[in-house]
Design an enzyme around this catalytic site. Sequence first.
Site, PDB file in Angstrom:
ATOM      1  CD  GLU A 105      -2.849  -1.308   2.262  1.00 49.39           C
ATOM      2  OE1 GLU A 105      -2.262  -1.564   3.344  1.00 49.39           O
ATOM      3  OE2 GLU A 105      -4.078  -1.197   2.162  1.00 49.39           O
ATOM      4  CD  GLU A 125      -3.459  -6.413   3.853  1.00 54.29           C
ATOM      5  OE1 GLU A 125      -3.510  -7.221   2.913  1.00 54.29           O
ATOM      6  OE2 GLU A 125      -2.803  -5.358   3.814  1.00 54.29           O
TER       7      GLU A 125
HETATM    8  N1  T1G Z   1       3.849  -7.785  11.700  1.00 55.38           N
HETATM    9  C1  T1G Z   1       4.555  -8.172  12.790  1.00 55.38           C
HETATM   10  N2  T1G Z   1       5.433  -9.205  12.793  1.00 55.38           N
HETATM   11  C2  T1G Z   1       5.600  -9.857  11.648  1.00 55.38           C
HETATM   12  C3  T1G Z   1       4.902  -9.527  10.471  1.00 55.38           C
HETATM   13  C4  T1G Z   1       4.002  -8.424  10.526  1.00 55.38           C
HETATM   14  N3  T1G Z   1       3.319  -7.985   9.467  1.00 55.38           N
HETATM   15  N4  T1G Z   1       5.279 -10.368   9.494  1.00 55.38           N
HETATM   16  C5  T1G Z   1       6.178 -11.198  10.053  1.00 55.38           C
HETATM   17  N5  T1G Z   1       6.363 -10.908  11.331  1.00 55.38           N
HETATM   18  C6  T1G Z   1       7.301 -11.547  12.253  1.00 55.38           C
HETATM   19  C7  T1G Z   1       6.935 -12.980  12.544  1.00 55.38           C
HETATM   20  O1  T1G Z   1       6.005 -13.031  13.602  1.00 55.38           O
HETATM   21  C8  T1G Z   1       8.278 -13.559  12.919  1.00 55.38           C
HETATM   22  O2  T1G Z   1       8.544 -13.090  14.241  1.00 55.38           O
HETATM   23  C9  T1G Z   1       9.231 -12.825  11.989  1.00 55.38           C
HETATM   24  O3  T1G Z   1       8.554 -11.626  11.597  1.00 55.38           O
HETATM   25  C10 T1G Z   1       9.598 -13.613  10.776  1.00 55.38           C
HETATM   26  O4  T1G Z   1       8.376 -14.017  10.177  1.00 55.38           O
HETATM   27  C11 T1G Z   1      -2.867  -1.625   6.869  1.00 55.38           C
HETATM   28  C12 T1G Z   1      -3.381  -3.822   8.166  1.00 55.38           C
HETATM   29  C13 T1G Z   1       6.550 -11.462   5.595  1.00 55.38           C
HETATM   30  C14 T1G Z   1       6.254 -13.540   4.197  1.00 55.38           C
HETATM   31  O5  T1G Z   1       0.078 -10.443   6.716  1.00 55.38           O
HETATM   32  O6  T1G Z   1       3.514 -13.503   5.661  1.00 55.38           O
HETATM   33  O7  T1G Z   1      -0.457  -4.575   6.509  1.00 55.38           O
HETATM   34  O8  T1G Z   1       8.963 -15.337  15.253  1.00 55.38           O
HETATM   35  O9  T1G Z   1       8.896 -16.466  10.254  1.00 55.38           O
HETATM   36  O10 T1G Z   1       9.000 -17.033   6.721  1.00 55.38           O
HETATM   37  O11 T1G Z   1      -3.476  -2.929   5.054  1.00 55.38           O
HETATM   38  O12 T1G Z   1       6.168 -13.234   7.890  1.00 55.38           O
HETATM   39  O13 T1G Z   1      10.874 -13.924  14.449  1.00 55.38           O
HETATM   40  O14 T1G Z   1       9.534 -13.219  16.486  1.00 55.38           O
HETATM   41  O15 T1G Z   1       6.981 -15.559   8.851  1.00 55.38           O
HETATM   42  O16 T1G Z   1      10.537 -15.067   6.076  1.00 55.38           O
HETATM   43  C15 T1G Z   1      -0.139  -7.759   6.322  1.00 55.38           C
HETATM   44  C16 T1G Z   1       2.588 -11.512   7.378  1.00 55.38           C
HETATM   45  C17 T1G Z   1      -0.164  -7.183   7.707  1.00 55.38           C
HETATM   46  C18 T1G Z   1       2.384 -10.535   6.212  1.00 55.38           C
HETATM   47  C19 T1G Z   1       8.044 -13.414   5.920  1.00 55.38           C
HETATM   48  N6  T1G Z   1       1.069  -8.504   6.149  1.00 55.38           N
HETATM   49  N7  T1G Z   1       3.936 -12.054   7.362  1.00 55.38           N
HETATM   50  O17 T1G Z   1       8.046 -14.820   6.063  1.00 55.38           O
HETATM   51  O18 T1G Z   1       9.375 -15.064   8.209  1.00 55.38           O
HETATM   52  S1  T1G Z   1      -1.644  -6.322   7.995  1.00 55.38           S
HETATM   53  C20 T1G Z   1       1.073  -9.839   6.386  1.00 55.38           C
HETATM   54  C21 T1G Z   1       4.274 -13.049   6.496  1.00 55.38           C
HETATM   55  C22 T1G Z   1      -1.479  -4.902   7.029  1.00 55.38           C
HETATM   56  C23 T1G Z   1      -2.531  -2.875   6.100  1.00 55.38           C
HETATM   57  C24 T1G Z   1      -2.730  -4.125   6.875  1.00 55.38           C
HETATM   58  C25 T1G Z   1       5.670 -13.559   6.606  1.00 55.38           C
HETATM   59  C26 T1G Z   1       6.614 -12.958   5.561  1.00 55.38           C
HETATM   60  P1  T1G Z   1       9.543 -13.956  15.173  1.00 55.38           P
HETATM   61  P2  T1G Z   1       8.331 -15.393   9.377  1.00 55.38           P
HETATM   62  P3  T1G Z   1       9.304 -15.576   6.723  1.00 55.38           P
END
Ligand code: T1G
Length: 692
Positions: A105, A125
Amino acid sequence: MTAEYKVTGAVAVITLNNPPVNGLGASTRSAIVEGMKKALGDNAVKAVVITGAGKAFSGGADIKEFNTPKAFAEPTLHTVINVVENSTKPVIAAIHSVCMGGGLELALGCNYRVASPGAQIALPEVKLGILPGAGGTQRLPRVVGLEMALNMIVSGTPVASEKLAKTGLFNEMIEGDLMQGALAFANKVADTRPLPKVRDIKIDYPNYEAFLQFSRNTVKAMAGPYPAPLKCVEAVAAAVTEKFDNGIKIERDLFVELVQTDESKALRHAFFAERAASKIPDVPEDTPTRAIKSAAVIGAGTMGGGIAMNFANAGIPVKILEMKPEALEKGLATIRKNYENTMKKGKLTPAKFEERVGLITGTMSYEEIGSADIVVEAVFEEMGVKEQVFKKLDEVMKPGAILASNTSTLDVDKIADLTKRPQDVIGLHFFSPANVMKLLEIVRGAKTGKDVLATSLGLSKKIKKTGVVSGVCDGFIGNRMIEQYSRQAGFLLEEGCLPEQVDKAVEKFGFAMGPFRMGDLAGNDIGWAIRKRRYVEKPEVTYSKTADLLCEMGRYGQKTGAGWYDYKPGDRKAYASQAVNDMIVKHSADLGIERRKISDQEIVERLVFALVNEGAYILEEGIALRASDIDMVYLTGYGFPVFRGGPMFYADTVGLPNVILAMEKFAAGRHGEAWKPAPLLAKLAAEGKTFN
Ligand code: T1G
């Protein structure tokens, strides 16, 4: 600050630097705005590039901030994107690796976007029970088109950047060094005016009403209990039907509504729970691990074959050992058949089929498996048989090989002590079908080496399982809890229910399958064997005799064509059985129980709270490290509904004092002794606290 600012020539570069995925938390958002202010105030700066350090451009908003004041603290993501979009100098997003959610975004608010191939582009999301809340539903359709945008937003599935190269999302694909390419592009467009803005693009889709209505109908049919997918359609619809700023408001309202739903909180809990499960307090992330380049499996039965497939699927050669040639042949043939079926469904290419089948070989000689890095025993669930196998493994396996047992209930410490190398012994409890079910209970023995545990956790990720560490007790985490669930199911039959009513009630709650259909699928004789052992070991624990009577009727389930239900040949549908229902009603009479009408609510509470109470005992005994691990066990191994977050999360949602109240009511009924609250549950309830 969690974003760096540096000027290179006439281009300011703002680099997000908030490991591990450049989550757009409050400090990062402020740092971007700070960087933009500097760039706009510096006359030497002609353009701005925004990129991400490390392994992501940005993984999106910081999910940890949701439902906390930080999530809406200024500058909000909306504010940040508006600052970027209203810039008087061109802003270019330089995208690599991962660009998801709020990260995408933010990029959509830029004037231009350049990307390396292979970057994962997504608005995921919806997988968290929400929807893109910072303009994604309004801007993405304007650059990739209505259909592609709707698919991406409703599914949440990542798309490789090169697949979007020909859309308006990217102005250039940068094959070489991304930063160099981005700087060159920035210098090229530095003086281009007017500055292009995604929000100004009109969406051209004739007859969009029909498409949107079709989308509503399709999404409604697949969304199940989740409200988010359909609201994604509504938000994207606004991108077509409304002026931009109106569409943004509609999107915002829908986001605020969804982020407060129990379903979204459950999905976000599951997201973090899955990641937390691999964290073991006394086994640091940098604990050395043992290389797993080859494997062996003892036993070519259903479990052994499925386990072997996991290794082959991860590209690890595996030898299956069986003592009887016909059993070995049958096992290998079953594996081949499984892969053929997958290939027929188009989920496996012929080349992959050959590769995987080629990685699995059979042997009848222990000497031939000695060089394997890990061996998983999957023989009959009886200690005497395990003893023979582990003594032999101790003799033949090379030093440093991991000796794992797939036992589902037996004492892993006792098994370890059968060998001279207890530090190399661990439990790897797969769930049937082992090549399908995600859950892997990793049972840590008292003497299991930390490197063996760390290696097993790494292996679970490599074979795409959700590894949850359990201590040693009868049934570990999952089966120990399901024991109480099954006891209550049996008591309900004696008190007035029939199998169909119990199954329907828990399936309506969201379980994939009720206890009696599950029993017929897994085999009622398995529980029968365990109860027979329990009657000797723990005579004080009461069970309904209905399940034993059923087995004495030879009704083991689908495998015998009859169980709690009747089955027709070639038809897996469960039909209510008059013979079984008569047996149940007669048994109630024999016990002198006056059968009563039991509500679905009581059925669900007795089954689910039985899980919760046993889970609390498991927690306080340290068998499970955290409540969310117990939730992961049930979400990935027992068909517990994900939208309820797992038994412990669900109990938190209900409120632990309410769980205690319900249990006190059941304690006044038959078999009330089963409802003694675990001290931890009683304590947390009394203190107004939660498990998670
Ligand atoms: N927020 C906080 N922590 C996150 C995070 C996030 N968005 N994404 C990953 N982590 C942490 C995860 O908990 C782990 O923590 C570490 O990063 C490594 O993650 C307004 C509201 C990006 C593809 O849904 O799909 O934006 O265990 O083991 O395999 O519209 O993480 O190390 O303490 O998964 O390399 C939308 C979610 C948010 C993406 C990387 N975004 N993340 O995968 O590592 S809502 C998502 C993933 C949003 C807006 C809206 C995957 C990854 P720890 P990992 P990975």
